[in-house]
Design a protein around this motif. Structure first.
Motif, mmCIF file in Angstrom:
data_model
loop_
_atom_site.group_PDB
_atom_site.id
_atom_site.type_symbol
_atom_site.label_atom_id
_atom_site.label_comp_id
_atom_site.label_asym_id
_atom_site.label_seq_id
_atom_site.Cartn_x
_atom_site.Cartn_y
_atom_site.Cartn_z
ATOM 1 N N GLY A 168 3.902 -11.890 11.505
ATOM 2 C CA GLY A 168 2.795 -12.625 12.147
ATOM 3 C C GLY A 168 2.750 -12.647 10.432
ATOM 4 O O GLY A 168 3.159 -14.273 10.444
ATOM 5 N N ASP A 169 0.752 -13.364 10.287
ATOM 6 C CA ASP A 169 1.135 -14.057 9.261
ATOM 7 C C ASP A 169 0.005 -13.435 8.165
ATOM 8 O O ASP A 169 0.197 -14.125 7.189
ATOM 9 C CB ASP A 169 -0.696 -14.460 9.663
ATOM 10 C CG ASP A 169 -0.539 -15.416 10.876
ATOM 11 O OD1 ASP A 169 0.077 -15.919 11.898
ATOM 12 O OD2 ASP A 169 -2.044 -15.604 11.810
ATOM 13 N N LEU A 170 0.468 -12.428 8.077
ATOM 14 C CA LEU A 170 0.792 -11.347 6.667
ATOM 15 C C LEU A 170 0.914 -10.907 5.796
ATOM 16 O O LEU A 170 1.407 -10.866 4.808
ATOM 17 C CB LEU A 170 -0.630 -10.477 6.644
ATOM 18 C CG LEU A 170 -1.072 -9.309 5.758
ATOM 19 C CD1 LEU A 170 -2.208 -10.112 4.912
ATOM 20 C CD2 LEU A 170 -1.860 -8.311 6.908
ATOM 21 N N PHE A 171 2.853 -10.584 7.128
ATOM 22 C CA PHE A 171 3.809 -9.408 6.186
ATOM 23 C C PHE A 171 4.813 -10.722 5.658
ATOM 24 O O PHE A 171 5.197 -11.118 7.269
ATOM 25 C CB PHE A 171 4.247 -8.319 6.896
ATOM 26 C CG PHE A 171 2.857 -7.427 7.114
ATOM 27 C CD1 PHE A 171 2.948 -7.182 6.575
ATOM 28 C CD2 PHE A 171 2.693 -7.680 8.180
ATOM 29 C CE1 PHE A 171 1.612 -5.410 6.041
ATOM 30 C CE2 PHE A 171 1.022 -6.900 8.010
ATOM 31 C CZ PHE A 171 0.643 -5.798 7.110
ATOM 32 N N VAL A 191 9.267 -5.632 2.102
ATOM 33 C CA VAL A 191 7.537 -5.643 2.989
ATOM 34 C C VAL A 191 6.985 -6.086 1.147
ATOM 35 O O VAL A 191 6.477 -5.341 1.281
ATOM 36 C CB VAL A 191 7.646 -5.285 3.883
ATOM 37 C CG1 VAL A 191 6.132 -5.398 4.587
ATOM 38 C CG2 VAL A 191 8.706 -5.363 5.502
ATOM 39 N N SER A 192 6.097 -7.690 1.807
ATOM 40 C CA SER A 192 5.334 -7.501 0.846
ATOM 41 C C SER A 192 4.003 -8.326 1.370
ATOM 42 O O SER A 192 4.572 -9.037 2.569
ATOM 43 C CB SER A 192 5.576 -8.298 -0.346
ATOM 44 O OG SER A 192 6.667 -9.630 0.139
ATOM 45 N N TRP A 193 2.560 -8.140 1.322
ATOM 46 C CA TRP A 193 1.493 -8.946 1.855
ATOM 47 C C TRP A 193 0.789 -8.762 0.853
ATOM 48 O O TRP A 193 1.054 -8.525 0.081
ATOM 49 C CB TRP A 193 1.283 -8.247 3.359
ATOM 50 C CG TRP A 193 0.862 -6.355 2.830
ATOM 51 C CD1 TRP A 193 -0.533 -6.787 1.858
ATOM 52 C CD2 TRP A 193 1.369 -5.768 2.759
ATOM 53 N NE1 TRP A 193 -0.925 -4.948 2.374
ATOM 54 C CE2 TRP A 193 0.109 -4.446 1.661
ATOM 55 C CE3 TRP A 193 2.509 -5.402 2.137
ATOM 56 C CZ2 TRP A 193 0.953 -3.844 2.040
ATOM 57 C CZ3 TRP A 193 2.896 -3.831 2.476
ATOM 58 C CH2 TRP A 193 2.143 -3.155 1.987
ATOM 59 N N LYS A 198 -1.889 -8.444 -4.640
ATOM 60 C CA LYS A 198 0.098 -8.676 -3.856
ATOM 61 C C LYS A 198 0.625 -7.131 -3.865
ATOM 62 O O LYS A 198 -0.111 -5.775 -4.916
ATOM 63 C CB LYS A 198 0.879 -8.841 -4.757
ATOM 64 C CG LYS A 198 0.672 -10.462 -4.244
ATOM 65 C CD LYS A 198 1.830 -11.326 -3.270
ATOM 66 C CE LYS A 198 1.270 -13.108 -3.192
ATOM 67 N NZ LYS A 198 1.641 -13.338 -2.555
ATOM 68 N N ARG A 199 0.694 -6.673 -2.627
ATOM 69 C CA ARG A 199 1.500 -5.709 -2.221
ATOM 70 C C ARG A 199 2.467 -5.111 -1.752
ATOM 71 O O ARG A 199 2.829 -6.120 -0.811
ATOM 72 C CB ARG A 199 0.232 -4.514 -1.229
ATOM 73 C CG ARG A 199 -0.960 -4.059 -1.523
ATOM 74 C CD ARG A 199 -1.619 -2.984 -1.127
ATOM 75 N NE ARG A 199 -3.147 -3.317 -1.695
ATOM 76 C CZ ARG A 199 -3.428 -2.609 -2.593
ATOM 77 N NH1 ARG A 199 -2.852 -1.870 -3.071
ATOM 78 N NH2 ARG A 199 -4.742 -2.802 -3.105
ATOM 79 N N GLN A 200 3.203 -3.929 -2.016
ATOM 80 C CA GLN A 200 5.236 -3.685 -1.787
ATOM 81 C C GLN A 200 5.337 -2.582 -1.010
ATOM 82 O O GLN A 200 5.068 -1.676 -1.637
ATOM 83 C CB GLN A 200 5.664 -4.541 -2.644
ATOM 84 C CG GLN A 200 6.785 -5.074 -2.691
ATOM 85 C CD GLN A 200 7.969 -5.785 -3.645
ATOM 86 O OE1 GLN A 200 7.572 -6.476 -4.320
ATOM 87 N NE2 GLN A 200 8.875 -5.241 -3.938
#
Length: 138
Positions: free
Chosen positions: A75-78, A117-119, A124-126
């Motif tokens: 997708g666009d986020l992940f 997986v980061s987004w 920032k989250r991971q």
């Protein structure tokens, strides 16, 4: 004015105090609703990231020890990164002896599978999944 003809109603001061209390209550309720909405969105993002990581991990495990790295987007986020390498236990790991994993016929090897997986933009989250499994040596 006679005591019998007292006017009924609220004074201006009572109305102002009531409006101030109402304004404070509305502000607190809106802040609580905003915090709940943010927490629900973050939880949903973590659930989607976990689903992506589990899918990537299942694809890696289904292959025959694909040593190496891979990256991609969901997708666009992940964004995800996957890596498979031979597992090298730490020397101070109490679960392994000094010789590590031993296989007299040299058929099996331990492999370390890792998916990250980061987004997020500003914050920032991971999420990371990691496992070790046996595979047939190349």
């Amino acid at each position: 004015m006679s005591p019998e003809r007292r006017q009924c109603g609220f004074s201006l001061l009572e109305v102002i105090v009531a409006l101030a209390v109402l304004g404070i209550c509305v502000t607190v309720i809106l802040q609580i609703m905003s915090a709940v909405t943010t927490a629900a969105r973050v939880t949903d993002d973590y659930a989607q990231a976990l689903s992506i990581a589990e899918t990537r991990m299942a694809l890696l495990v289904a292959q025959d020890n694909p040593i190496g790295m891979d990256t991609g987007k969901a997708g666009d986020l992940f964004r995800w990164n996957s890596q498979v390498s031979e597992y090298q236990p730490a020397m101070d790991n109490p679960l392994f002896n000094n010789s590590g994993f031993t296989d007299p016929e040299n058929i099996y090897r331990a492999y370390h599978y890792q998916v990250t997986v980061s987004w997020g933009g500003y914050r920032k989250r991971q999420l990371e999944l990691s496992t070790v499994r046996l595979g047939v040596a190349p």
